[in-house]
Scaffold this motif. Structure first.
Motif, PDB file in Angstrom:
ATOM      1  N   UNK A 168       0.843  -1.208   0.000  1.00 12.79           N
ATOM      2  CA  UNK A 168       0.000   0.000   0.000  1.00 12.79           C
ATOM      3  C   UNK A 168       0.876   1.255   0.000  1.00 12.79           C
ATOM      4  N   UNK A 169       1.533   1.541  -1.114  1.00  8.70           N
ATOM      5  CA  UNK A 169       2.414   2.712  -1.168  1.00  8.70           C
ATOM      6  C   UNK A 169       1.618   4.019  -1.249  1.00  8.70           C
ATOM      7  N   UNK A 170       2.241   5.065  -0.759  1.00 10.45           N
ATOM      8  CA  UNK A 170       1.662   6.402  -0.873  1.00 10.45           C
ATOM      9  C   UNK A 170       2.422   7.167  -1.957  1.00 10.45           C
ATOM     10  N   UNK A 171       1.942   8.352  -2.261  1.00 11.43           N
ATOM     11  CA  UNK A 171       2.611   9.171  -3.271  1.00 11.43           C
ATOM     12  C   UNK A 171       4.020   9.541  -2.818  1.00 11.43           C
ATOM     13  N   UNK A 172       4.195   9.736  -1.522  1.00 15.70           N
ATOM     14  CA  UNK A 172       5.517  10.047  -0.971  1.00 15.70           C
ATOM     15  C   UNK A 172       6.483   8.886  -1.203  1.00 15.70           C
ATOM     16  N   UNK A 173       6.007   7.662  -1.012  1.00 10.67           N
ATOM     17  CA  UNK A 173       6.834   6.482  -1.274  1.00 10.67           C
ATOM     18  C   UNK A 173       7.239   6.421  -2.746  1.00 10.67           C
ATOM     19  N   UNK A 174       6.295   6.724  -3.632  1.00 13.24           N
ATOM     20  CA  UNK A 174       6.594   6.682  -5.066  1.00 13.24           C
ATOM     21  C   UNK A 174       7.684   7.674  -5.446  1.00 13.24           C
ATOM     22  N   UNK A 184      14.471  -2.484 -11.115  1.00 15.91           N
ATOM     23  CA  UNK A 184      13.442  -1.971 -12.017  1.00 15.91           C
ATOM     24  C   UNK A 184      12.129  -2.708 -11.823  1.00 15.91           C
ATOM     25  N   UNK A 185      12.195  -4.019 -11.664  1.00 19.69           N
ATOM     26  CA  UNK A 185      10.973  -4.809 -11.427  1.00 19.69           C
ATOM     27  C   UNK A 185      10.339  -4.433 -10.092  1.00 19.69           C
ATOM     28  N   UNK A 186      11.149  -4.281  -9.047  1.00 15.57           N
ATOM     29  CA  UNK A 186      10.617  -3.921  -7.733  1.00 15.57           C
ATOM     30  C   UNK A 186       9.980  -2.533  -7.751  1.00 15.57           C
ATOM     31  N   UNK A 187      10.613  -1.591  -8.418  1.00 13.58           N
ATOM     32  CA  UNK A 187      10.045  -0.245  -8.513  1.00 13.58           C
ATOM     33  C   UNK A 187       8.779  -0.253  -9.358  1.00 13.58           C
ATOM     34  N   UNK A 188       8.770  -1.034 -10.419  1.00 11.94           N
ATOM     35  CA  UNK A 188       7.558  -1.163 -11.229  1.00 11.94           C
ATOM     36  C   UNK A 188       6.413  -1.774 -10.443  1.00 11.94           C
ATOM     37  N   UNK A 189       6.710  -2.754  -9.606  1.00 11.47           N
ATOM     38  CA  UNK A 189       5.685  -3.368  -8.768  1.00 11.47           C
ATOM     39  C   UNK A 189       5.126  -2.354  -7.763  1.00 11.47           C
ATOM     40  N   UNK A 190       5.988  -1.510  -7.228  1.00 10.75           N
ATOM     41  CA  UNK A 190       5.553  -0.465  -6.308  1.00 10.75           C
ATOM     42  C   UNK A 190       4.575   0.484  -7.001  1.00 10.75           C
ATOM     43  N   UNK A 191       4.914   0.920  -8.204  1.00 15.72           N
ATOM     44  CA  UNK A 191       4.033   1.814  -8.952  1.00 15.72           C
ATOM     45  C   UNK A 191       2.730   1.110  -9.342  1.00 15.72           C
ATOM     46  N   UNK A 192       2.819  -0.163  -9.708  1.00 17.65           N
ATOM     47  CA  UNK A 192       1.613  -0.920 -10.057  1.00 17.65           C
ATOM     48  C   UNK A 192       0.693  -1.055  -8.853  1.00 17.65           C
ATOM     49  N   UNK A 193       1.242  -1.341  -7.672  1.00 21.47           N
ATOM     50  CA  UNK A 193       0.424  -1.465  -6.465  1.00 21.47           C
ATOM     51  C   UNK A 193      -0.230  -0.135  -6.105  1.00 21.47           C
ATOM     52  N   UNK A 194       0.480   0.962  -6.300  1.00 25.12           N
ATOM     53  CA  UNK A 194      -0.120   2.279  -6.039  1.00 25.12           C
ATOM     54  C   UNK A 194      -1.298   2.523  -6.978  1.00 25.12           C
ATOM     55  N   UNK A 195      -1.090   2.227  -8.253  1.00 23.01           N
ATOM     56  CA  UNK A 195      -2.155   2.440  -9.235  1.00 23.01           C
ATOM     57  C   UNK A 195      -3.354   1.533  -8.942  1.00 23.01           C
TER      58      UNK A 195
END
Length: 78
Positions: free
Chosen positions: A11-17, A59-70
């Motif tokens: 559950x990332x926030x915009x700050x995490x992103x 890159x995969x981990x960061x992409x997963x973070x953005x996908x979970x936020x979306x």
């Protein structure tokens, strides 16, 4: 009651992103500069295979973070 343990990855926030996006970009840029010796050598060399896996993994981990936020943002809006 929720059974899943929530963390910044699920559950990332915009700050995490913003923080992890900047960290990812800076680390990829520094790794690229170190591999290419400030762009004097080729990027694709056999002796840097571990660095390539590190770059792909981050890159995969960061992409997963953005996908979970979306995904969480679209679920919350419904």
């Amino acid at each position: 009651m929720k059974d899943k343990k929530e963390s910044f990855l699920t559950t990332p926030t915009k700050k995490h992103l913003i923080i992890f996006g900047l960290l990812w970009f800076i680390s990829i840029a520094l790794l690229t500069l170190s591999i290419t010796d400030l762009f004097t050598e080729s990027f694709f060399q056999k002796n840097y295979i571990m660095m390539y896996f590190l770059m792909i993994g981050s890159t995969v981990a960061t992409g997963k973070l953005y996908f979970n936020y979306w995904k969480n943002k679209t679920l919350d809006s419904n």
